[in-house]
Enzyme design. Structure first.
Site, PDB file in Angstrom:
ATOM      1  N   LEU A  26       0.821  -1.218   0.000  1.00 12.79           N
ATOM      2  CA  LEU A  26       0.000   0.000   0.000  1.00 12.79           C
ATOM      3  C   LEU A  26       0.849   1.261   0.000  1.00 12.79           C
ATOM      4  O   LEU A  26       0.420   2.314  -0.483  1.00 12.79           O
ATOM      5  CB  LEU A  26      -0.887   0.042   1.253  1.00 12.79           C
ATOM      6  N   TRP A  28       4.851   3.204   1.639  1.00 17.99           N
ATOM      7  CA  TRP A  28       6.043   3.098   2.473  1.00 17.99           C
ATOM      8  C   TRP A  28       6.398   4.486   2.964  1.00 17.99           C
ATOM      9  O   TRP A  28       5.931   5.498   2.450  1.00 17.99           O
ATOM     10  CB  TRP A  28       7.198   2.496   1.686  1.00 17.99           C
ATOM     11  N   HIS A  30       9.625   6.536   5.758  1.00 17.23           N
ATOM     12  CA  HIS A  30      10.981   6.449   6.265  1.00 17.23           C
ATOM     13  C   HIS A  30      11.117   5.300   7.261  1.00 17.23           C
ATOM     14  O   HIS A  30      12.174   4.698   7.405  1.00 17.23           O
ATOM     15  CB  HIS A  30      11.357   7.775   6.923  1.00 17.23           C
ATOM     16  N   PHE A  31      10.014   4.978   7.960  1.00 15.41           N
ATOM     17  CA  PHE A  31      10.063   4.024   9.063  1.00 15.41           C
ATOM     18  C   PHE A  31       9.598   2.625   8.710  1.00 15.41           C
ATOM     19  O   PHE A  31       9.844   1.695   9.453  1.00 15.41           O
ATOM     20  CB  PHE A  31       9.174   4.517  10.215  1.00 15.41           C
ATOM     21  N   SER A  32       8.863   2.495   7.629  1.00 13.83           N
ATOM     22  CA  SER A  32       8.134   1.246   7.461  1.00 13.83           C
ATOM     23  C   SER A  32       7.687   0.989   6.030  1.00 13.83           C
ATOM     24  O   SER A  32       7.774   1.860   5.178  1.00 13.83           O
ATOM     25  CB  SER A  32       6.879   1.321   8.328  1.00 13.83           C
ATOM     26  N   VAL A  34       3.998  -0.612   4.242  1.00 14.68           N
ATOM     27  CA  VAL A  34       2.602  -0.845   4.649  1.00 14.68           C
ATOM     28  C   VAL A  34       1.930  -1.753   3.625  1.00 14.68           C
ATOM     29  O   VAL A  34       2.058  -1.538   2.412  1.00 14.68           O
ATOM     30  CB  VAL A  34       1.841   0.497   4.776  1.00 14.68           C
ATOM     31  N   LYS A  55       1.346  -2.092   9.014  1.00 13.97           N
ATOM     32  CA  LYS A  55       2.564  -1.292   8.919  1.00 13.97           C
ATOM     33  C   LYS A  55       3.693  -2.079   9.574  1.00 13.97           C
ATOM     34  O   LYS A  55       3.634  -2.363  10.770  1.00 13.97           O
ATOM     35  CB  LYS A  55       2.320   0.042   9.636  1.00 13.97           C
ATOM     36  N   ASP A 176       4.857  15.578  12.259  1.00 13.02           N
ATOM     37  CA  ASP A 176       5.199  15.214  10.884  1.00 13.02           C
ATOM     38  C   ASP A 176       3.992  15.349   9.965  1.00 13.02           C
ATOM     39  O   ASP A 176       3.693  14.469   9.162  1.00 13.02           O
ATOM     40  CB  ASP A 176       5.786  13.795  10.825  1.00 13.02           C
TER      41      ASP A 176
END
Ligand code: ADP
Ligand code: MG
Length: 483
Positions: A26, A28, A30-32, A34, A55, A176
């Site tokens: 689905l 993406w 910086h952290f993950s 999805v 996520k 953010d």
């Protein structure tokens, strides 16, 4: 980045936690990454959904720690929103998986649709058919963003979400806020190829045709959004409410220099001046990002896209690479110069005194910036219209306007543009205490939908009567900067 400490390797068809079958990527950040997942045994599942969005957070210790905090904040955010009326995304479940790259936290959410950056790309004039383009952009030919009635709906709902988040019992600062982190609640989900845009969009959830569905859903009354990605959220300082209400306590708290270097917060283009200077964040810090985002939605251009050394390039989603290392000034220097160029004032002394990094950026005696390139002063209304100085002069000449008369601005700019400018200036102030709160902004005139707005019906209602102008040439960057 699929390496040790990085993203979890996921394949379509994988089963996570013995109950979620991976169907599709689905998005993406910086952290993950999805993923859309199907719930395998929905009879045993405690929630009614058939699909969920999972996520999967990168496995490095700082990301894992952030994920734990995100889970705890999401629990409160979800539990306090029993009516599901505050436009925030809900956490359904969480677990962890271990793969080649380490152990990853997995957060299970309700499935949502496109993010607002995807939406902006849909309205990029170069990707629209010629006819549609001319219809949409006839009135204000240099404003290329999302149609304003839709922007207003997105803004209203985002402000409601921010108000909910900022107030007790939640008392969080998102830190953010940007188009990527606001998601449409469409039942249809598209997977957009970053470079190809909607043309190669891969639609699923049945056999819907992406074009068809975009048109159907462009009826603006259907636009509902949810604020998401609380991975960077922080608790408001103890007196969160005092700060929100801007009491005297708020001033003393916000204008106190932090004793240690504060975390870098916010994505570059949406970063507030107090964050650049290194002051204590407050709910107002989100409102700055909100203002930048509203400008971008209306115009299709990024308001502040500073140049220079240091983090913050647009080319990458969250921009930490591709630095302009040869420049004599930092991106922070240019960023502050750009802010000054539209606010026409220097940052207040109180704010400078409260910034951990102020002395690196400003000479403490002269209060002038140490480095930077000269930037021309610009009027926000001109940036909204997409006018250069020369173009504005031409308009003034053509309309034979005497710029010294008191209502000159009303003659130069269309009323909605002046209203929008006033709206933005309530978010874009040097000092966070001068900024409107999310709740106060909800009463703004620009946000009120007019009868004209209600007659607006997505992309294909109004018929063009004039010759269509040709779509503008776009630079290779994601968006042109406002400046
Ligand atoms: P990160 O913290 O890594 O930035 P996000 O939570 O912002 O992660 O998610 C990254 C992207 O994944 C979003 O921009 C969005 O496109 C997509 N996404 C996230 N949550 C959902 C969801 N519930 N439904 C659909 N897509 C989602
Ligand atoms: Mg994100």
């Amino acid at each position: 980045d699929y390496r040790n400490g990085g993203y979890h390797e996921v394949f379509i068809g994988d089963v996570l936690n013995q109950q979620y079958k991976v169907c599709h990527k689905l998005g993406w950040g910086h952290f993950s990454t999805v993923w859309l997942c199907e719930i395998l045994d929905s009879r045993r599942s405690p929630f009614p959904n058939k699909f969920v969005a999972i996520k999967i957070v990168r496995s490095q210790p700082n990301y894992t720690k952030a994920a734990k905090e995100e889970i705890s904040m999401l629990k409160t955010i979800t539990e306090c929103d029993k009516e599901n009326s505050n436009h925030v995304s809900h956490l359904l479940d969480f677990f962890s998986v271990t793969g080649r790259n380490g152990t990853h936290h997995c957060l299970v959410f309700e499935t949502l649709g496109l993010n607002i950056l995807n939406l902006l790309r849909l309205y990029d004039p170069t990707s629209l058919p010629q006819e549609t383009f001319s219809v949409m952009y006839r009135t204000f030919p240099r404003i290329y963003g999302v149609p304003q009635p839709i922007v207003k709906l997105i803004c209203i709902q985002t402000l409601r979400a921010l108000h909910y988040l900022h107030s007790p019992p939640i008392s969080l600062i998102h830190t953010d806020l940007k188009p990527e982190n606001i998601l449409l609640e469409w039942p249809v989900v598209f997977c957009i190829d970053d470079r190809q845009g909607i043309k190669n969009a891969d639609a699923f959830f049945g056999d819907c045709n992406p074009d068809h569905d975009i048109h159907r859903h462009s009826k603006f009354k259907k636009y509902r959004i949810k604020l998401s990605d609380f991975g960077n959220s922080i608790h408001s300082p103890e007196s969160g409410m005092a700060v929100l209400e801007k009491g005297p306590h708020a001033h003393s708290l916000l204008f106190q220099k932090p004793p240690y270097p504060p975390h870098r917060i916010q994505t570059r283009q949406y970063r507030a001046p107090e964050s650049i200077l290194g002051c204590t964040p407050s709910p107002g810090t989100d409102l700055w990002s909100f203002g930048c985002m509203a400008f971008e939605l209306v115009t299709g251009r990024v308001l502040f896209n500073p140049r220079g050394k240091g983090e913050g390039d647009l080319e990458w989603n969250d921009g930490y690479d591709d630095q302009d290392d040869n420049s004599a000034y930092d991106r922070d220097d240019d960023h502050l110069t750009l802010v000054k160029a539209i606010l026409h004032t220097d940052p207040p002394e109180k704010l400078l005194n409260a910034g951990f990094w102020s002395e690196d950026l400003f000479d403490i005696f002269t209060r002038q910036q140490r480095r930077g390139i000269k930037r021309k002063e610009r009027e926000l209304a001109d940036l909204i219209m997409g006018w250069t100085k020369v173009e504005k002069e031409l308009i003034i000449q053509q309309k034979q306007i005497d710029i010294n008369q008191p209502n000159a601005r009303e003659l130069i700019y269309p009323t909605p543009v002046l209203q929008f400018e006033a709206f933005l200036l309530k978010c874009l102030t040097w000092s966070p205490v001068d900024r409107y709160s999310a709740f106060e902004l909800l009463n703004d005139d620009w946000l009120k939908l007019t009868t004209d707005d209600y007659e607006f019906d997505g992309l294909n209602l109004i018929q063009s009567t004039t010759n269509p102008p040709s779509p503008p040439k776009r630079p290779k960057h994601r968006y042109q900067s406002g400046f």
